[in-house]
Design a protein around this motif. Structure first.
Motif, PDB file in Angstrom:
ATOM      1  N   MET A 158       0.827  -1.205   0.000  1.00  0.00           N
ATOM      2  CA  MET A 158       0.000   0.000   0.000  1.00  0.00           C
ATOM      3  C   MET A 158       0.862   1.257   0.000  1.00  0.00           C
ATOM      4  N   VAL A 159       1.940   1.245   0.766  1.00  0.00           N
ATOM      5  CA  VAL A 159       2.838   2.401   0.806  1.00  0.00           C
ATOM      6  C   VAL A 159       3.509   2.586  -0.550  1.00  0.00           C
ATOM      7  N   ARG A 160       3.972   1.506  -1.169  1.00  0.00           N
ATOM      8  CA  ARG A 160       4.616   1.606  -2.486  1.00  0.00           C
ATOM      9  C   ARG A 160       3.653   2.174  -3.516  1.00  0.00           C
ATOM     10  N   ASN A 161       2.375   1.782  -3.453  1.00  0.00           N
ATOM     11  CA  ASN A 161       1.393   2.274  -4.417  1.00  0.00           C
ATOM     12  C   ASN A 161       1.064   3.747  -4.212  1.00  0.00           C
ATOM     13  N   CYS A 162       1.343   4.304  -3.048  1.00  0.00           N
ATOM     14  CA  CYS A 162       1.080   5.718  -2.772  1.00  0.00           C
ATOM     15  C   CYS A 162       2.204   6.632  -3.247  1.00  0.00           C
ATOM     16  N   LEU A 163       3.349   6.079  -3.586  1.00  0.00           N
ATOM     17  CA  LEU A 163       4.482   6.896  -4.014  1.00  0.00           C
ATOM     18  C   LEU A 163       4.247   7.490  -5.397  1.00  0.00           C
TER      19      LEU A 163
END
Length: 70
Positions: free
Chosen positions: A27-32
């Motif tokens: 989820m964090v990677r997709n927010c970058l």
């Protein structure tokens, strides 16, 4: 100090901690934003080797490459 009476919510949801941590990381990677997003996703792959043991001796190892989506 954390309460010992309540189970962690990831466990209550039927997940292991590793699955929960992987989901959070994804989820964090997709927010970058780009180009950081594509760099982070490229580091998501995992490389490891597996050796089978026969009669107490390792056989030739095989190298595997896995990504979480496979």
């Amino acid at each position: 100090m954390a309460s010992t009476g309540a189970a962690p919510f990831w466990r209550a949801a039927g997940m292991t901690y590793v699955n929960y941590a992987n989901l959070c990381a994804k989820m964090v990677r997709n927010c970058l934003k780009e180009p950081h997003k594509s760099e982070a996703i490229s580091r998501e792959k995992v490389h490891y080797s597996i050796s089978k043991w026969t009669d107490g001796k390792p056989e030739k190892p095989s190298v595997r490459t896995d990504s979480p989506d496979e």
